[in-house]
Design a protein around this motif. Structure first.
Motif, mmCIF file in Angstrom:
data_model
loop_
_atom_site.group_PDB
_atom_site.id
_atom_site.type_symbol
_atom_site.label_atom_id
_atom_site.label_comp_id
_atom_site.label_asym_id
_atom_site.label_seq_id
_atom_site.Cartn_x
_atom_site.Cartn_y
_atom_site.Cartn_z
ATOM 1 N N CYS A 71 2.539 -5.660 -4.636
ATOM 2 C CA CYS A 71 3.464 -4.582 -4.995
ATOM 3 C C CYS A 71 2.755 -3.262 -5.263
ATOM 4 C CB CYS A 71 4.312 -4.995 -6.189
ATOM 5 S SG CYS A 71 5.402 -6.394 -5.804
ATOM 6 N N GLY A 72 1.501 -3.181 -4.834
ATOM 7 C CA GLY A 72 0.807 -1.901 -4.846
ATOM 8 C C GLY A 72 0.221 -1.465 -6.164
ATOM 9 N N PHE A 73 -0.020 -2.392 -7.088
ATOM 10 C CA PHE A 73 -0.642 -2.031 -8.362
ATOM 11 C C PHE A 73 -2.142 -2.271 -8.280
ATOM 12 C CE2 PHE A 73 3.777 -2.830 -9.396
ATOM 13 C CZ PHE A 73 4.074 -1.749 -10.221
ATOM 14 N N VAL A 74 -2.907 -1.288 -8.719
ATOM 15 C CA VAL A 74 -4.361 -1.327 -8.526
ATOM 16 C C VAL A 74 -5.042 -2.315 -9.448
ATOM 17 C CG1 VAL A 74 -4.461 1.026 -7.654
ATOM 18 C CG2 VAL A 74 -4.637 0.637 -10.115
ATOM 19 N N GLU A 116 0.860 -1.186 0.000
ATOM 20 C CA GLU A 116 0.000 0.000 0.000
ATOM 21 C C GLU A 116 0.893 1.230 0.000
ATOM 22 O OE1 GLU A 116 -2.862 -0.100 3.118
ATOM 23 O OE2 GLU A 116 -3.586 -2.109 2.619
ATOM 24 N N PRO A 117 1.327 1.662 -1.171
ATOM 25 C CA PRO A 117 2.287 2.763 -1.256
ATOM 26 C C PRO A 117 1.745 4.052 -0.630
ATOM 27 C CG PRO A 117 2.094 1.630 -3.362
ATOM 28 C CD PRO A 117 0.982 1.124 -2.501
ATOM 29 N N LEU A 118 2.636 4.742 0.051
ATOM 30 C CA LEU A 118 2.305 6.056 0.600
ATOM 31 C C LEU A 118 2.455 7.103 -0.496
ATOM 32 C CD1 LEU A 118 4.341 5.819 3.941
ATOM 33 C CD2 LEU A 118 1.896 5.384 3.624
ATOM 34 N N SER A 119 1.726 8.183 -0.365
ATOM 35 C CA SER A 119 1.883 9.279 -1.319
ATOM 36 C C SER A 119 3.177 10.023 -1.002
ATOM 37 C CB SER A 119 0.695 10.233 -1.230
ATOM 38 O OG SER A 119 0.698 10.909 0.024
ATOM 39 N N ILE A 120 3.647 10.795 -1.961
ATOM 40 C CA ILE A 120 4.860 11.575 -1.738
ATOM 41 C C ILE A 120 4.627 12.589 -0.620
ATOM 42 C CG2 ILE A 120 6.609 13.030 -2.801
ATOM 43 C CD1 ILE A 120 6.415 10.125 -3.846
ATOM 44 N N GLU A 121 3.419 13.130 -0.558
ATOM 45 C CA GLU A 121 3.086 14.070 0.523
ATOM 46 C C GLU A 121 3.162 13.390 1.881
ATOM 47 O OE1 GLU A 121 1.377 13.657 -2.234
ATOM 48 O OE2 GLU A 121 1.415 15.611 -3.248
ATOM 49 N N GLN A 122 2.660 12.160 1.979
ATOM 50 C CA GLN A 122 2.717 11.424 3.244
ATOM 51 C C GLN A 122 4.155 11.124 3.650
ATOM 52 O OE1 GLN A 122 0.068 8.233 1.904
ATOM 53 N NE2 GLN A 122 -1.347 8.713 3.599
ATOM 54 N N LEU A 123 4.966 10.740 2.681
ATOM 55 C CA LEU A 123 6.372 10.463 2.969
ATOM 56 C C LEU A 123 7.076 11.721 3.479
ATOM 57 C CD1 LEU A 123 7.223 8.308 -0.175
ATOM 58 C CD2 LEU A 123 7.164 7.481 2.180
ATOM 59 N N ALA A 124 6.811 12.833 2.825
ATOM 60 C CA ALA A 124 7.432 14.088 3.238
ATOM 61 C C ALA A 124 7.002 14.477 4.653
ATOM 62 C CB ALA A 124 7.071 15.198 2.246
#
Length: 340
Positions: free
Chosen positions: A307-310, A247-255
Motif C-alpha cells: 500500500c505504498g508505505f515506506v 508505488e504512489p505517484l506524486s501529485i505533480e506526476q498525476l497532474a
C-alpha cells in the motif's frame, strides 16, 4: 491520539471494512417474497441481494422470507428450482413489505388466494411490491388504484386493462405511497434501494451501492451539480491512483499525466470530491490496507509495502490515526491466500 475522519469521498467506501456497526435504534424490518411460477430469478436476486448487503453494513436491519402460494418448490425463469420457507398465509403476513415476484413467462391469471392475502396485508399496513409482471397481480386485486406503477414493457397493456385507475409508466421502477413496482432486475435493485433510503437514510444506500455497483459508485461526486458526472480528468486521476497503490505517484506526476497543473488538479478535487488529492490518495491506500489485512494472509510488513508505505512504523501510525487501533489488532479473516 485523536482519530482522523475519512473525507466524504471515501467515508462510504470504508463502510465495507471499518466494521463499526452502530447500535441501530430502529426495529428490524421484515420482507416477504412470494414466488410465482417462472418468476424472474435475476429480479428476485437483485432485490434480495440488496437487503442482504444492507445487513452486512447495518447488522440485522432486515429479515427476509420466501414463500410460495402452496408451500411447494417453484421453478424460476432460468429453470432453477427454489424451495421457499413455506406457504404464504394469513399467519405469515407479519411483514413490512410483501413482494410479488413474477416473470416473463409467469401466467397472468387471477389467483384468488393471492388476491385475498394481498388485501389482508394491505389492511395490516404492509407495503406491497411487484417484480417484473408482479404489478399485474396487484392491479388485478385493485390495489394500484390511484398509484403510479412500473411493469415489464411486454405487460404494460395488460396491466393498463386491469388497473384502469392506475398510472402505468414506462419507468424501470416506481415507489409510490406503499406501492413499489419494477419491470427489470436493475429496476428491482433501485426499487429496494429507494425503500431502504426512506427507512435508514442515504448513507446506508451509498454503502450498498459501493459494494454492489462499484464501477458506478467509484465515480460518484461528493459535491454533484444536479445529474452532473465527474469530469474525465478527475476520473483518469482516480484510475491512476487505484492502479498505483504500491508505488504512489506524486501529485505533480498525476497532474502531468492528465495534462493539468498541480493547482488545477487540486481545484478539481476540491470542487468535485471536497478533499485534496494528497488526502484522497492516503485514504485510498489506508482503505486498501484494511481490505488486505482483513481478507488476505499477507503479513503486516507486506501489507504496508503493498500500500505504498515506506516503513511499518509509518504505516502503523497512519492506520491507528484513522481506525483507532494498530493494524496488528485488525481482525484477520484470511479469505484469500497470497501467492508464495
Amino acid at each position: 491520539m485523536k482519530r482522523r475522519e475519512f473525507s466524504e469521498a471515501l467515508h462510504v467506501q470504508n463502510l465495507r471494512f471499518v466494521g463499526e456497526r452502530k447500535a441501530d435504534t430502529q426495529r428490524q424490518h421484515r420482507v416477504g417474497f412470494v414466488l410465482l411460477e417462472h418468476f424472474s430469478l435475476p429480479a428476485f436476486t437483485q432485490a434480495l441481494d440488496t437487503l442482504v448487503t444492507a445487513n452486512l453494513i447495518h447488522e440485522g436491519a432486515f429479515a427476509t422470507h420466501t414463500f410460495s402460494l402452496d408451500g411447494e418448490s417453484v421453478t424460476s425463469d432460468l429453470g432453477l428450482v427454489i424451495c421457499p420457507a413455506g406457504a404464504l398465509d394469513s399467519k405469515s403476513l407479519d411483514l413490512d413489505l410483501l413482494v410479488v415476484c413474477g416473470g416473463l413467462r409467469t401466467p397472468m391469471r387471477e389467483l384468488p388466494a393471492l388476491t385475498r392475502l394481498l388485501h389482508q396485508a394491505d389492511d395490516k399496513g404492509v407495503a406491497l411490491a411487484g417484480l417484473w409482471n408482479g404489478a399485474w397481480f396487484l392491479g388485478k386485486a385493485g390495489l394500484l388504484d390511484g398509484h403510479k406503477c412500473a411493469v415489464h414493457p411486454e405487460n404494460r397493456t395488460a396491466l393498463a386493462e386491469v388497473a384502469r385507475n392506475a398510472v402505468v409508466t414506462a419507468e424501470s421502477y416506481v415507489a409510490d405511497r406503499g406501492r413499489l413496482t419494477s419491470g427489470s432486475p436493475t429496476g428491482a435493485f433501485n426499487m429496494v434501494l429507494e425503500w431502504i433510503n426512506k427507512l435508514h437514510g442515504r448513507e446506508l444506500v451509498d454503502g450498498i451501492v459501493d459494494i454492489l455497483a462499484f464501477e458506478e459508485s467509484r465515480y460518484r461526486r461528493t459535491r454533484p451539480a444536479l445529474h452532473a458526472k465527474m469530469t474525465q480528468p478527475l476520473r483518469d486521476v482516480l484510475n491512476l491512483m487505484s492502479a498505483n497503490i504500491e508505488e504512489p505517484l506524486s501529485i505533480e506526476q498525476l497532474a502531468q499525466c492528465v495534462e493539468r497543473s498541480k493547482r488545477q488538479l487540486e481545484r478539481l478535487f476540491m470542487e468535485q470530491m471536497d478533499t485534496s488529492p494528497a488526502r484522497y490518495y492516503l485514504e485510498l491506500r489506508i482503505t486498501e490496507s484494511r481490505r488486505l489485512l482483513q481478507h488476505s494472509d499477507l503479513s503486516l510488513v507486506d501489507v504496508a509495502l503493498a500500500c505504498g508505505f515506506v516503513s511499518p512504523s509509518h504505516f502503523s501510525k497512519c492506520y491507528t490515526s484513522f481506525f483507532g487501533y494498530r493494524p496488528s489488532k485488525e481482525v484477520r479473516f484470511g479469505c484469500v491466500r497470497s501467492a508464495k
